[in-house]
Design an enzyme around this catalytic site. Structure first.
Site, short mmCIF file in Angstrom:
data_model
loop_
_atom_site.label_atom_id
_atom_site.label_comp_id
_atom_site.label_asym_id
_atom_site.label_seq_id
_atom_site.Cartn_x
_atom_site.Cartn_y
_atom_site.Cartn_z
N ARG A 140 -5.13 10.17 4.41
CA ARG A 140 -4.55 11.79 4.67
C ARG A 140 -3.28 11.68 3.67
O ARG A 140 -2.78 12.72 3.43
CB ARG A 140 -3.71 11.45 5.98
CG ARG A 140 -4.55 11.36 7.04
CD ARG A 140 -3.03 11.28 8.40
NE ARG A 140 -2.27 12.65 8.63
CZ ARG A 140 -1.24 12.89 7.76
NH1 ARG A 140 -1.02 11.59 7.00
NH2 ARG A 140 -0.13 13.92 8.01
N ARG A 197 -8.67 -0.73 4.82
CA ARG A 197 -7.73 0.31 3.90
C ARG A 197 -5.77 0.33 3.48
O ARG A 197 -5.65 0.44 2.67
CB ARG A 197 -7.75 1.55 4.99
CG ARG A 197 -8.97 2.21 5.44
CD ARG A 197 -8.25 3.63 6.41
NE ARG A 197 -7.43 4.62 5.28
CZ ARG A 197 -6.90 5.29 6.33
NH1 ARG A 197 -7.10 5.46 7.61
NH2 ARG A 197 -5.79 5.82 5.60
N ARG A 255 -0.10 13.90 12.81
CA ARG A 255 0.20 14.10 11.62
C ARG A 255 0.31 15.08 10.60
O ARG A 255 0.17 15.98 9.91
CB ARG A 255 -1.02 12.54 10.62
CG ARG A 255 -0.99 11.55 11.89
CD ARG A 255 -0.21 10.95 11.88
NE ARG A 255 0.39 10.13 10.53
CZ ARG A 255 -0.15 9.38 9.87
NH1 ARG A 255 -1.06 8.99 10.12
NH2 ARG A 255 0.25 9.19 8.47
N LYS A 314 0.63 -1.27 -0.16
CA LYS A 314 0.30 -0.05 -0.13
C LYS A 314 0.84 0.81 -0.11
O LYS A 314 0.95 2.38 -1.12
CB LYS A 314 -0.95 0.29 1.07
CG LYS A 314 -1.66 1.39 1.88
CD LYS A 314 -2.32 0.97 3.03
CE LYS A 314 -1.44 1.56 3.45
NZ LYS A 314 -1.58 3.23 4.81
N ASN A 315 2.13 1.66 0.71
CA ASN A 315 2.68 2.42 0.70
C ASN A 315 3.81 2.51 0.49
O ASN A 315 4.37 3.99 0.64
CB ASN A 315 3.59 2.67 2.09
CG ASN A 315 2.38 2.78 3.61
OD1 ASN A 315 0.59 3.07 3.56
ND2 ASN A 315 3.00 2.93 4.86
N ASP A 373 4.54 0.63 11.73
CA ASP A 373 3.77 -0.20 12.01
C ASP A 373 3.17 -1.53 11.60
O ASP A 373 2.67 -2.40 11.35
CB ASP A 373 3.88 0.22 10.23
CG ASP A 373 3.31 1.05 9.59
OD1 ASP A 373 3.29 1.46 8.23
OD2 ASP A 373 3.45 2.00 9.58
N CYS A 406 -5.45 11.90 12.68
CA CYS A 406 -6.15 11.05 12.94
C CYS A 406 -5.85 10.27 14.37
O CYS A 406 -5.16 10.94 14.79
CB CYS A 406 -5.53 9.54 11.77
SG CYS A 406 -3.82 9.31 11.85
#
Ligand code: EPZ
Length: 422
Positions: free
Chosen positions: A92, A399, A121, A22-23, A307, A116
């Site tokens: 974000r 997500r 953030r 995802k990132n 994470d 968040c």
């Protein structure tokens, strides 16, 4: 709304496949704004955040088509330079369009991302870097207004290594006039993946993956095809699933080189990790052996990833002794603690430290997800809790994890997604 229901106590065994990261996919998709040529991206994960950024890119003028594992994208012309609050408040990472938009069309109007669940953030480093590159930036009514006839190369020093800040400025610098140097840049593998994608389109980026990245601006960028790297955090989550259920999982399509800190810590707890070129086999400690307590301190890459903090806390909750987990990246990344406590975990918080006293077992309970990785921690706890665990608000999970319940049930978990009757 959906919820996930898990009946704990089953060791996981078998092969489990990792999806694209995802990132890495998010900054790469945003960076397609830089070029008017065709891109073919493989391995883009099917996630809510990816759908959100694809919708945003289409609103800006992108044509996107999915053909099997391929995502075809072309931004022939920019028809809107706006990233409205609706897109940014749900994700974000939409801030990642700021640099590419500014570089491609000289202006950008991006809603200021709020905080968040894991912290405020801020993004001041993104804006300060773009101003150094010649952007004129103002913030009115919660919207960042940025203009630059053409960005100029600059020497940017980040007070803190920021992943999306590095990615935003690296992308913007690709089309800037002259050379840009990013110092104290983030070294995460996803930054390297973005640089590889951009260099494949004709950019001139050196040093990605180190604290100093140098970008020599080019006049335009081409297209091309690219495969997004595997998701190291999803892989790490499956590693913990094998360890916490004392099972054995072959985790396929992943790169162990990006998980050195997680491998090391899991081995310290008594799990065994066998590494291959693009896979790992993780075997949990045998039933007669305790899961050893270890201390964790989250740090920028190559340190232990923030994470993976919540996932490791779930494992430490049933370890044999006291472990201390220190979260140095985000102020509020302990939302999973209250929910783990509901399942019988003994955890005490003091500022950025969590003191976990391992217990012999957890008990299933109704719990609530609060953010993406907290959701993963609750699933891991549910896999070994006695009885049934119901996890609500799993839109947080969707997500960042593609069909995780399908992947886990295929290796023996008793887990299903059910419609939550309100
Ligand atoms: C990225 O977020 C990831 N998201 C996060 O993953 C990850 O947890 C984080 O990096 C750290 O590794 C994406 O890549 C889309 P930062 P990012 O800027 O870039 C402070 C997940 O679960 N900071 O590296 O937003 C910031 O407050 C998500 O997949 C400033 O103070 O994180 C934090 O304390 C969650 N000012 C630290 O830097 C700034 O201008 C690192 O944040 C920017 C950041």
């Amino acid at each position: 709304m959906d919820k996930i229901v898990i009946s704990g106590g089953k060791p996981l065994r078998g092969d489990i496949h990792v999806s694209g990261a995802k990132n890495a996919a998010l900054p790469i998709l945003a960076a397609t704004l830089l070029s008017k040529e065709d891109h073919i991206l493989y391995g883009v994960p099917k996630l809510m955040d990816v759908e959100t950024i694809q919708r945003l890119l289409c609103s800006m003028g992108a044509d996107i088509k999915e053909e099997g594992d391929a995502c075809l994208i072309r931004v022939k012309a920019i028809k809107s330079c706006e990233a409205p609050y609706e897109s940014v408040k749900t994700m974000r990472a939409a801030i990642l369009v700021l640099g590419p938009l500014l570089a491609r069309c000289g202006e950008a109007h991006v809603s200021l991302p709020g905080g968040c669940a894991i912290g405020p953030r801020p993004i001041q480093m993104h804006l300060a870097g773009l101003e150094k590159m010649g952007a004129v930036i103002s913030i009115e009514h919660g919207v960042i207004h940025a203009k630059a006839r053409r960005l100029s190369g600059a020497h940017v020093y980040f007070d803190l290594p920021t992943v999306t800040g590095t990615e935003n400025l690296m992308s913007a610098a690709v089309l800037a006039e002259g050379e840009t140097v990013l110092d104290n840049a983030a070294c995460e593998p996803e930054v390297v993946d973005l640089a590889r994608f951009l260099n494949g389109c004709g950019a001139r980026i050196h040093g990605a993956g180190t604290e100093r990245i140098t970008i020599t601006g080019v006049s335009s960028l081409g297209g091309g095809s690219y495969r997004v790297m595997p998701d190291r955090i999803e892989a790490g989550t499956f590693m913990v699933a094998a360890a916490i259920t004392r099972g054995e999982l072959a985790i396929l399509e992943c790169d162990p080189a990006y998980l050195v800190s997680v491998i090391d810590k899991l081995q310290d707890t008594g799990a065994t990790v066998t590494e291959g070129k693009d896979f790992m086999v993780v075997k949990g400690a045998p039933a007669h052996k305790k899961i050893r307590s270890v201390d964790i301190k989250t740090l920028p890459y190559p340190g232990f990833p923030t994470d993976m903090q919540a996932q490791m806390m779930a494992l430490m909750a049933i370890s044999d002794g006291l472990s201390v987990i220190t979260e140095t990246i985000f102020e509020g990344r302990f939302n999973h603690v209250a929910e783990l406590r509901r399942m019988g975990a003994e955890i005490r918080l003091e500022g950025s430290h969590a003191f976990i006293k391992g217990v012999s077992s957890l008990s299933g309970a109704p719990v609530m997800a609060s953010d993406l990785r907290a959701s993963a921690a609750l699933i891991l706890a549910g896999l070994i809790a006695q009885g049934e665990t119901d996890i609500s608000r799993i839109y947080h999970l969707d997500r960042g994890y593609a069909k995780i319940e399908d992947k886990l049930s295929q290796v023996g978990a008793s887990i299903q997604r059910v419609k939550e009757v309100i």
